[in-house]
Design a protein around this motif. Sequence first.
Motif, short mmCIF file in Angstrom:
data_model
loop_
_atom_site.label_atom_id
_atom_site.label_comp_id
_atom_site.label_asym_id
_atom_site.label_seq_id
_atom_site.Cartn_x
_atom_site.Cartn_y
_atom_site.Cartn_z
N HIS A 46 11.17 -5.41 -8.18
CA HIS A 46 11.48 -3.99 -8.38
C HIS A 46 10.41 -3.07 -7.78
N ILE A 47 9.69 -3.55 -6.82
CA ILE A 47 8.72 -2.72 -6.11
C ILE A 47 9.46 -1.82 -5.13
N THR A 48 8.91 -0.65 -4.87
CA THR A 48 9.45 0.25 -3.86
C THR A 48 8.39 0.47 -2.80
N VAL A 49 8.71 0.15 -1.56
CA VAL A 49 7.77 0.27 -0.45
C VAL A 49 8.43 1.12 0.63
N GLU A 50 7.74 2.19 1.03
CA GLU A 50 8.32 3.11 2.01
C GLU A 50 8.12 2.66 3.45
N ASP A 51 7.40 1.57 3.65
CA ASP A 51 7.18 1.04 5.00
C ASP A 51 7.46 -0.46 4.98
N ASP A 52 6.66 -1.27 5.66
CA ASP A 52 6.88 -2.71 5.78
C ASP A 52 6.07 -3.50 4.76
N ILE A 53 6.51 -4.72 4.54
CA ILE A 53 5.69 -5.72 3.85
C ILE A 53 5.33 -6.79 4.87
N ARG A 54 4.03 -6.99 5.08
CA ARG A 54 3.56 -8.01 6.02
C ARG A 54 2.88 -9.13 5.25
N ALA A 55 3.53 -10.27 5.24
CA ALA A 55 2.94 -11.46 4.61
C ALA A 55 3.01 -12.58 5.65
N ALA A 107 11.76 -0.09 2.61
CA ALA A 107 12.37 0.80 3.59
C ALA A 107 12.29 0.23 5.01
N GLY A 108 11.24 -0.52 5.30
CA GLY A 108 11.08 -1.09 6.63
C GLY A 108 11.56 -2.52 6.71
N ARG A 109 10.66 -3.43 7.13
CA ARG A 109 11.01 -4.83 7.27
C ARG A 109 10.08 -5.68 6.42
N VAL A 110 10.50 -6.91 6.17
CA VAL A 110 9.69 -7.88 5.46
C VAL A 110 9.37 -8.99 6.46
N ASP A 111 8.08 -9.29 6.59
CA ASP A 111 7.62 -10.22 7.62
C ASP A 111 6.91 -11.41 6.98
N PHE A 112 7.50 -12.62 7.16
CA PHE A 112 6.89 -13.86 6.70
C PHE A 112 6.62 -14.80 7.86
N VAL A 158 -0.78 -12.28 -8.89
CA VAL A 158 -0.89 -10.88 -8.48
C VAL A 158 0.35 -10.18 -9.01
N ARG A 159 0.16 -9.30 -9.98
CA ARG A 159 1.27 -8.63 -10.65
C ARG A 159 1.42 -7.21 -10.10
N LEU A 160 2.50 -6.99 -9.34
CA LEU A 160 2.77 -5.68 -8.75
C LEU A 160 4.20 -5.23 -9.06
N GLY A 161 4.80 -5.80 -10.08
CA GLY A 161 6.17 -5.44 -10.41
C GLY A 161 6.31 -3.96 -10.73
N GLY A 162 7.34 -3.35 -10.15
CA GLY A 162 7.61 -1.94 -10.41
C GLY A 162 6.67 -0.98 -9.71
N ALA A 163 5.83 -1.47 -8.82
CA ALA A 163 4.90 -0.58 -8.11
C ALA A 163 5.66 0.28 -7.10
N ARG A 164 5.03 1.42 -6.77
CA ARG A 164 5.59 2.32 -5.76
C ARG A 164 4.50 2.58 -4.72
N ILE A 165 4.78 2.13 -3.50
CA ILE A 165 3.82 2.23 -2.43
C ILE A 165 4.39 3.15 -1.35
N ALA A 166 3.70 4.27 -1.11
CA ALA A 166 4.21 5.24 -0.14
C ALA A 166 4.06 4.74 1.29
N GLY A 167 3.10 3.85 1.53
CA GLY A 167 2.94 3.27 2.86
C GLY A 167 3.48 1.85 2.89
N GLY A 168 2.73 0.93 3.49
CA GLY A 168 3.16 -0.46 3.57
C GLY A 168 2.30 -1.35 2.69
N VAL A 169 2.71 -2.61 2.58
CA VAL A 169 1.96 -3.63 1.86
C VAL A 169 1.54 -4.68 2.88
N THR A 170 0.23 -4.91 3.00
CA THR A 170 -0.30 -5.84 3.99
C THR A 170 -0.95 -7.02 3.29
N LEU A 171 -0.42 -8.22 3.56
CA LEU A 171 -0.92 -9.44 2.93
C LEU A 171 -1.16 -10.54 3.97
#
Length: 490
Positions: A176-185, A203-208, A142-155
């Motif tokens: 180099h991704i920019t996420v304005e909310d959380d990453i949930r993995a 901008a938020g938290r990273v959850d593993f 899954v290639r998302l390098g350099g992406a800009r996400i205004a919300g969160g990333v949910t995985l």
Amino acid sequence: MEISELTAAERRVWEAFPLGGTVDFREGPDDAPGPDADWGPARTVRAEVLRALLLGGAAEEGHTPVLRVTGARVSGPLDLQYAEVATPIHLKACLFDDIPELYRAQLRQLSLTRCRLPGMHAIALRVDGSLRMPECRVLGPVRLGGARIAGGVTLYGAHLGEPGAALDEPVLALNHITVEDDIRADQGFTAHGVVRLEGAAIAGRVDFDDAVLSNPGGTVLQARNLTVGSELHAARLAARGRVDLRGARIPAGIGLEQASLMNPGGIALRASSLVAGALWLHRTPRIQGTVTLRGAQVDFLYVASDTWPDEVRLDGFTYTRIGPREPVERRLEVLERDTDGYVPFAYEQLTAAYRNMGDDAAARTVQLAKQRRQRATLPWYARAWGHLQDVTVGYGFRPTRAAVWLLSLLLAGAVTYAVRPPTALKRGEAPDFNPVFYTLDLLLPIVSFGQEQAYASRGVYQWLAYALIVLGWTLATTIAAGVTRTISRQ
């Protein structure tokens, strides 16, 4: 594209699109795209049809067009490279024959729930809302390098890669991704290969939490120079490979409660130059593999001694407070595991932490251990002098030892000379003999009570006097050295 060219399944999607309706091709709520799914024309939609809808589909007055499809097989590549799509995309339990191409696409919302894909190419993707891929099964990268996400990333619950499959690139590239909310993995998120977060800004938290990252002998999480606005939380994480957090900036800290870090024969956790509010490993089992924290900075370090592995690298590692509460000797055992050998800074840092917490006794114990560890690196004559300082005054950190030695020698001398008083040098002029002050005159090199100059011992008692003089000077010198060292530390 004319509607007359559409199959029956595609016509359903085409007609529901302008109304924002959902088309569900499933035969039941548990109908999911498994590895042996063989869905025929009745539930197959060509990717080019979806593309035509997203880029030029009709709108219905009073309705918001949305692509909502459940349980469909998407045949052919969904090519949205460089496209600007104003319509939200919601695909659930869909089976993709080919990798979606989203390079530099600009989307409003992308939600792929419980879908099965061979991979995803979305470098430099822009999403005005959130990117959601919960419980997806993705076989390739899954290639998302350099992406800009205004919300969160949910995985959460997603499964990426295959066990034993050798990939020449990360299975999940979020560099180099920019996420304005959380990453949930979390919630069983599984990745067989490298998860790359290098240079990412969250901008938020990273959850593993409860995630499984597996790449035995390699790197499972590559997050060099990661910036997180809140915290990186990975409770009960199972990492089978190296976790690399070099240069990361995580102000609220890293939570690895009950996490399992395993990379036998290699580095299990590498966090050199990390800056974090806390490093929290509560009830975490013993780490298998080396832990490297050179130059890292944390405010609160919570790691039990049993959690540390057999090999550590702690030179330049700074922290303000430590936990949990346990005997200082157990923490000293950890410092002895440093593969760099004797590291003075590690002892000074542990001393400073105990002093910050008001535990001066533990701080002195650490300093004493440091002197003993350093002694082993010195020439034989310096080691001999060190042993003498250790036995007498504990290098100045055990001042009561000096009092014990002084009282013991004083008692021995006073009793001996009380039984066998020395002879007066000038009869009639000498002061009355006092065995206690005579012994003190011998022991104390500077203070004089007039006894030593007035009386002289003979024979073996003279040798005892010489011995008391030598021991007095030795004791005074070691006390002076210890006191000087203690004062300089403070």
